[in-house]
Design a protein around this motif. Structure first.
Motif, PDB file in Angstrom:
ATOM      1  N   UNK A   3       0.826  -1.204   0.000  1.00  0.00           N
ATOM      2  CA  UNK A   3       0.000   0.000   0.000  1.00  0.00           C
ATOM      3  C   UNK A   3       0.863   1.258   0.000  1.00  0.00           C
ATOM      4  N   UNK A   4       1.959   1.211   0.724  1.00  0.00           N
ATOM      5  CA  UNK A   4       2.868   2.363   0.770  1.00  0.00           C
ATOM      6  C   UNK A   4       3.508   2.577  -0.602  1.00  0.00           C
ATOM      7  N   UNK A   5       3.929   1.493  -1.236  1.00  0.00           N
ATOM      8  CA  UNK A   5       4.531   1.613  -2.569  1.00  0.00           C
ATOM      9  C   UNK A   5       3.518   2.140  -3.585  1.00  0.00           C
ATOM     10  N   UNK A   6       2.280   1.619  -3.492  1.00  0.00           N
ATOM     11  CA  UNK A   6       1.249   2.089  -4.408  1.00  0.00           C
ATOM     12  C   UNK A   6       0.947   3.570  -4.189  1.00  0.00           C
ATOM     13  N   UNK A   7       0.908   3.994  -2.944  1.00  0.00           N
ATOM     14  CA  UNK A   7       0.672   5.410  -2.645  1.00  0.00           C
ATOM     15  C   UNK A   7       1.818   6.270  -3.163  1.00  0.00           C
ATOM     16  N   UNK A   8       3.037   5.782  -3.026  1.00  0.00           N
ATOM     17  CA  UNK A   8       4.192   6.539  -3.524  1.00  0.00           C
ATOM     18  C   UNK A   8       4.155   6.659  -5.045  1.00  0.00           C
ATOM     19  N   UNK A   9       3.759   5.576  -5.718  1.00  0.00           N
ATOM     20  CA  UNK A   9       3.647   5.624  -7.179  1.00  0.00           C
ATOM     21  C   UNK A   9       2.551   6.610  -7.586  1.00  0.00           C
ATOM     22  N   UNK A  10       1.448   6.622  -6.858  1.00  0.00           N
ATOM     23  CA  UNK A  10       0.359   7.561  -7.166  1.00  0.00           C
ATOM     24  C   UNK A  10       0.803   9.000  -6.953  1.00  0.00           C
ATOM     25  N   UNK A  11       1.559   9.245  -5.899  1.00  0.00           N
ATOM     26  CA  UNK A  11       2.056  10.607  -5.644  1.00  0.00           C
ATOM     27  C   UNK A  11       3.013  11.033  -6.751  1.00  0.00           C
ATOM     28  N   UNK A  12       3.864  10.118  -7.186  1.00  0.00           N
ATOM     29  CA  UNK A  12       4.791  10.454  -8.272  1.00  0.00           C
ATOM     30  C   UNK A  12       4.043  10.727  -9.573  1.00  0.00           C
ATOM     31  N   UNK A  13       2.944   9.990  -9.797  1.00  0.00           N
ATOM     32  CA  UNK A  13       2.130  10.265 -10.987  1.00  0.00           C
ATOM     33  C   UNK A  13       1.523  11.665 -10.920  1.00  0.00           C
ATOM     34  N   UNK A  14       1.095  12.050  -9.738  1.00  0.00           N
ATOM     35  CA  UNK A  14       0.563  13.407  -9.564  1.00  0.00           C
ATOM     36  C   UNK A  14       1.651  14.450  -9.817  1.00  0.00           C
ATOM     37  N   UNK A  15       2.854  14.183  -9.347  1.00  0.00           N
ATOM     38  CA  UNK A  15       3.963  15.114  -9.572  1.00  0.00           C
ATOM     39  C   UNK A  15       4.317  15.216 -11.056  1.00  0.00           C
ATOM     40  N   UNK A  16       4.169  14.100 -11.783  1.00  0.00           N
ATOM     41  CA  UNK A  16       4.414  14.137 -13.223  1.00  0.00           C
ATOM     42  C   UNK A  16       3.399  15.058 -13.895  1.00  0.00           C
ATOM     43  N   UNK A  17       2.149  14.983 -13.438  1.00  0.00           N
ATOM     44  CA  UNK A  17       1.126  15.867 -14.005  1.00  0.00           C
ATOM     45  C   UNK A  17       1.451  17.335 -13.723  1.00  0.00           C
ATOM     46  N   UNK A  18       1.879  17.619 -12.502  1.00  0.00           N
ATOM     47  CA  UNK A  18       2.220  19.005 -12.162  1.00  0.00           C
ATOM     48  C   UNK A  18       3.417  19.496 -12.978  1.00  0.00           C
ATOM     49  N   UNK A  19       4.408  18.652 -13.145  1.00  0.00           N
ATOM     50  CA  UNK A  19       5.558  19.043 -13.965  1.00  0.00           C
ATOM     51  C   UNK A  19       5.149  19.178 -15.429  1.00  0.00           C
ATOM     52  N   UNK A  20       4.167  18.392 -15.846  1.00  0.00           N
ATOM     53  CA  UNK A  20       3.647  18.523 -17.210  1.00  0.00           C
ATOM     54  C   UNK A  20       2.982  19.861 -17.435  1.00  0.00           C
ATOM     55  N   UNK A  21       2.313  20.366 -16.416  1.00  0.00           N
ATOM     56  CA  UNK A  21       1.723  21.705 -16.518  1.00  0.00           C
ATOM     57  C   UNK A  21       2.823  22.741 -16.691  1.00  0.00           C
TER      58      UNK A  21
END
Length: 85
Positions: A3-21
């Motif tokens: 669950x921790x790894x999945x949450x970390x992957x989800x947070x990194x995906x969100x950061x990718x979106x922010x960097x994409x902006x």
């Protein structure tokens, strides 16, 4: 642990979106290059976490090759902006 790894992957995906902006709306070209490099770095980190999450070491190999290629790409863009290419 998963669950921790999945949450970390989800947070990194969100950061990718922010960097994409930032990549899309960056006011200057160097800002966009930094955003592009940030996205590449986050993708490499995501691949390492995915290797741990899925238990597949192939993600680590792909992450290493991707990191090398992204470094070369960023270096080429920086030289192009600097007028050396």
């Amino acid at each position: 642990m998963n669950d921790v790894l999945f949450a970390a992957i989800a947070i990194l995906a969100l950061l990718i979106l922010l960097a994409g902006v930032r990549l899309t709306l960056g006011p200057t070209i160097p800002d966009r290059v930094v955003a592009f490099d940030t996205i590449n770095t986050i993708i490499v980190a995501s691949m390492i976490l995915m290797a741990a999450y899925f238990g597949q070491t192939i993600f680590v190999d792909v992450a290493l090759v991707y990191a090398l290629l992204s470094f070369l790409g960023t270096l080429a863009i920086a030289k192009y902006i600097g007028g050396e290419l």
